[in-house]
Design a protein around this motif. Structure first.
Motif, short mmCIF file in Angstrom:
data_model
loop_
_atom_site.label_atom_id
_atom_site.label_comp_id
_atom_site.label_asym_id
_atom_site.label_seq_id
_atom_site.Cartn_x
_atom_site.Cartn_y
_atom_site.Cartn_z
N UNK A 1 19.30 -35.47 -28.02
CA UNK A 1 17.91 -35.55 -28.49
C UNK A 1 16.93 -35.69 -27.34
N UNK A 2 17.29 -36.46 -26.32
CA UNK A 2 16.42 -36.59 -25.14
C UNK A 2 16.33 -35.27 -24.39
N UNK A 3 17.46 -34.59 -24.24
CA UNK A 3 17.48 -33.29 -23.55
C UNK A 3 16.65 -32.27 -24.32
N UNK A 4 16.88 -32.17 -25.63
CA UNK A 4 16.15 -31.18 -26.43
C UNK A 4 14.67 -31.52 -26.53
N UNK A 5 14.33 -32.80 -26.52
CA UNK A 5 12.92 -33.18 -26.54
C UNK A 5 12.20 -32.70 -25.30
N UNK A 6 12.83 -32.89 -24.15
CA UNK A 6 12.22 -32.40 -22.90
C UNK A 6 12.12 -30.89 -22.90
N UNK A 7 13.18 -30.21 -23.33
CA UNK A 7 13.16 -28.75 -23.35
C UNK A 7 12.13 -28.21 -24.34
N UNK A 8 11.90 -28.94 -25.43
CA UNK A 8 10.88 -28.53 -26.40
C UNK A 8 9.50 -28.52 -25.76
N UNK A 9 9.19 -29.56 -24.98
CA UNK A 9 7.87 -29.62 -24.32
C UNK A 9 7.74 -28.54 -23.26
N UNK A 10 8.84 -28.23 -22.57
CA UNK A 10 8.81 -27.14 -21.60
C UNK A 10 8.51 -25.83 -22.31
N UNK A 11 9.19 -25.59 -23.44
CA UNK A 11 8.98 -24.35 -24.19
C UNK A 11 7.56 -24.24 -24.73
N UNK A 12 6.95 -25.38 -25.01
CA UNK A 12 5.57 -25.40 -25.49
C UNK A 12 4.56 -25.21 -24.37
N UNK A 13 5.04 -25.17 -23.12
CA UNK A 13 4.15 -25.00 -21.98
C UNK A 13 3.37 -26.25 -21.62
N UNK A 14 3.87 -27.43 -22.05
CA UNK A 14 3.13 -28.67 -21.84
C UNK A 14 3.54 -29.40 -20.56
N UNK A 15 4.76 -29.13 -20.04
CA UNK A 15 5.24 -29.86 -18.87
C UNK A 15 5.98 -28.91 -17.95
#
Length: 524
Positions: free
Chosen positions: A468-482
């Motif tokens: 969940x921590x890994x996918x949470x970070x990857x989700x923000x990357x995919x959203x272009x936020x980080x």
């Protein structure tokens, strides 16, 4: 406004100020006789000493337990509910020797339990029987060595050299002894190995005999797969408690031999029992219950009518509530929001108007450098979804160069059966005000989302939480936020284990910080 890379912004929040200007507030009690409020105050500036503070009706503050008294109990190690105010009588546990002390009407506190080697007798979760001047308490006995023996005991409140008489024993753990208003019955919670209290507990009920001992006890709710907590008697003598038999910690009433669900909804009216004395509801008279509940990670304070069962939300500026007490048309609790640090507050139950009795921090909270979280739900492993609070970087005095994306700090909370809440946290804002984004993850296994979500970690600790921590970070990357090349993870205790596992078994994070993290599961 200055142009500087993310992570290099200057912030008014320093680590020294966080420690010096912040106190931990908990365990509120209302002194109805004097229209006063009492709470526990943990002071980092005094090496973590916990004292009792009292706010009188005129607004004046006084300290009930001056140094060197340290109001803490080590029962179950995590402690909690280490004091009880009963009219002009004050009872509390002193951390240094774990003895119970009594103070009457401002008199110097005196010990009422024996001084045993190595503080081997410890007490918590006190309940006072005023007509007989006696106490019920959870006692943890270490005198025999090995695993401690937990029982419910009866104590002479003027002084008990025997250290209490056992009135309930045989289980591994006890909590929440609560006397009925007429003093004729005692309710309590008990559970056994290997269960934790959020796995399965029993709600017990027994008659009180003339000498304070208990008659035959019956289990009215709970079991190995039902978590019951927070027993409380109504002013008319009806037992209430919180149970997750529906899959959610709902509020129940024991009436005519049946448990009636008063709040049949997908919401959590209870909390995991890490500490004694958790209180998410209280009675403001026979017809009205003040209750705090969580839905999708957001908390709400509400009024429940005990006859119609109508639930009405109160309009307050707060989004997190703990240690809820009530009486005379007001609720007293510890409350906070993204822009309000956890504080002791009094809330008018008719208007919702809140008065701050004690702030948890003297830091000046500036909106221009405070990040307000966004609750997000994101896709994770095996087609599931998980929850988190996303904090973007905020500082009114700085901007980043065009096209740059901020580094991300992923926070993994401890427990692991716990949750992060949307309240002002100076230690988190320390980072966002410097140009870091933060993702505070309520991974599978967290509370606030029902029993099924809480049970995701069974047999999967170090797997589900890490995914969940890994996918949470990857989700923000995919959203272009980080920035996907600058992802960092940190956590303490159980969250430290999550951090270590994420760095060991995944390549998502460039760095991590494990604070007092668990490193050897077998040893624990």
């Amino acid at each position: 406004m200055q142009l500087r890379p993310y992570g290099s912004w200057r912030s008014p929040i320093s680590s020294a100020a966080i420690v010096a200007e912040t106190v931990a507030l908990s365990d509120t009690q209302i002194d109805a006789d004097a229209d006063a409020v009492v709470w526990q105050e943990g002071r980092p500036a005094e090496k973590g000493r916990v004292t009792l503070m009292r706010r009188a009706a005129d607004g004046s503050l006084s300290e009930l337990t001056p140094a060197p008294f340290n109001v803490r109990t080590r029962v179950h190690e995590y402690g909690g509910r280490s004091y009880l105010l009963a009219g002009h009588r004050l009872f509390f546990s002193h951390f240094a020797d774990q003895r119970l002390y009594r103070g009457d009407s401002g008199a110097p506190p005196r010990a009422i339990t024996p001084d045993v080697p190595q503080a081997a007798l410890r007490y918590a979760d006190l309940e006072y029987d005023a007509p007989h001047d006696r106490l019920y308490a959870v006692r943890e006995d270490h005198r025999a060595g090995g695993e401690a023996v937990n029982t419910l005991v009866l104590l002479h409140a003027q002084g008990d050299e025997a250290g209490g008489t056992v009135v309930a024993g045989g289980c591994d753990f006890y909590c929440a002894p609560r006397l009925s208003p007429d003093g004729q019955h005692l309710a309590w919670i008990q559970w056994r190995h290997p269960n934790m209290p959020w796995d399965g507990t029993e709600q017990m009920l027994a008659p009180v005999l003339a000498d304070g001992s208990l008659g035959a006890a019956q289990c009215v709710a709970g079991g190995v797969e039902e978590s019951v907590c927070q027993p409380l008697w109504s002013p008319t003598g009806e037992l209430h408690f919180v149970s997750d038999r529906s899959g959610w910690w709902n509020l129940y009433r024991w009436r005519a031999g049946q448990a009636q669900n008063l709040t049949p909804m997908a919401a959590e009216f209870g909390l995991p029992h890490w500490n004694f004395g958790a209180s998410s509801y209280a009675f403001d008279g026979a017809q009205r219950i003040v209750c705090a509940y969580s839905q999708q990670g957001h908390m709400q304070l509400a009024l429940l009518h005990t006859s119609s069962l109508a639930l009405t939300n109160l309009d307050t500026p707060y989004r997190w509530f703990a240690s809820v007490q009530a009486g005379a048309g007001r609720a007293v609790c510890v409350a906070g929001s993204p822009l309000l640090e956890p504080s002791v507050v009094s809330i008018d139950l008719n208007t919702g108007q809140a008065e701050v009795l004690k702030r948890g921090s003297r830091l000046a909270i500036e909106a221009g450098v405070t990040s307000v979280p966004q609750a997000i739900e994101f896709p994770t492993a095996q087609g599931r979804s998980a929850h988190a609070l996303y904090y973007p970087p905020v500082n009114q005095d700085f901007a980043a160069p065009a096209g740059e994306k901020p580094p991300l700090l992923v926070f993994s909370h401890g427990g692991p059966t716990a949750a992060t809440a949307p309240v002002f946290k100076a230690g988190l804002q320390y980072w966002t005000s410097r140009g870091f984004a933060v993702l505070d993850v309520n991974y599978g296994g967290s509370t606030g989302y029902g029993r099924a979500y809480r049970e995701r970690l069974q047999g999967q600790w170090g797997v589900v939480d890490v995914e969940d921590c890994v996918h949470g970070a990857q989700h923000l990357v995919a959203q272009g936020l980080v920035d996907g090349q600058r992802l960092i993870i940190r956590g303490g205790s159980a969250g430290g284990f999550t951090t270590l596992a994420a760095l060991t078994f995944h390549k998502t994070f460039a760095a991590g910080a494990s604070h007092y993290g668990i490193g050897d599961l077998e040893a624990l």
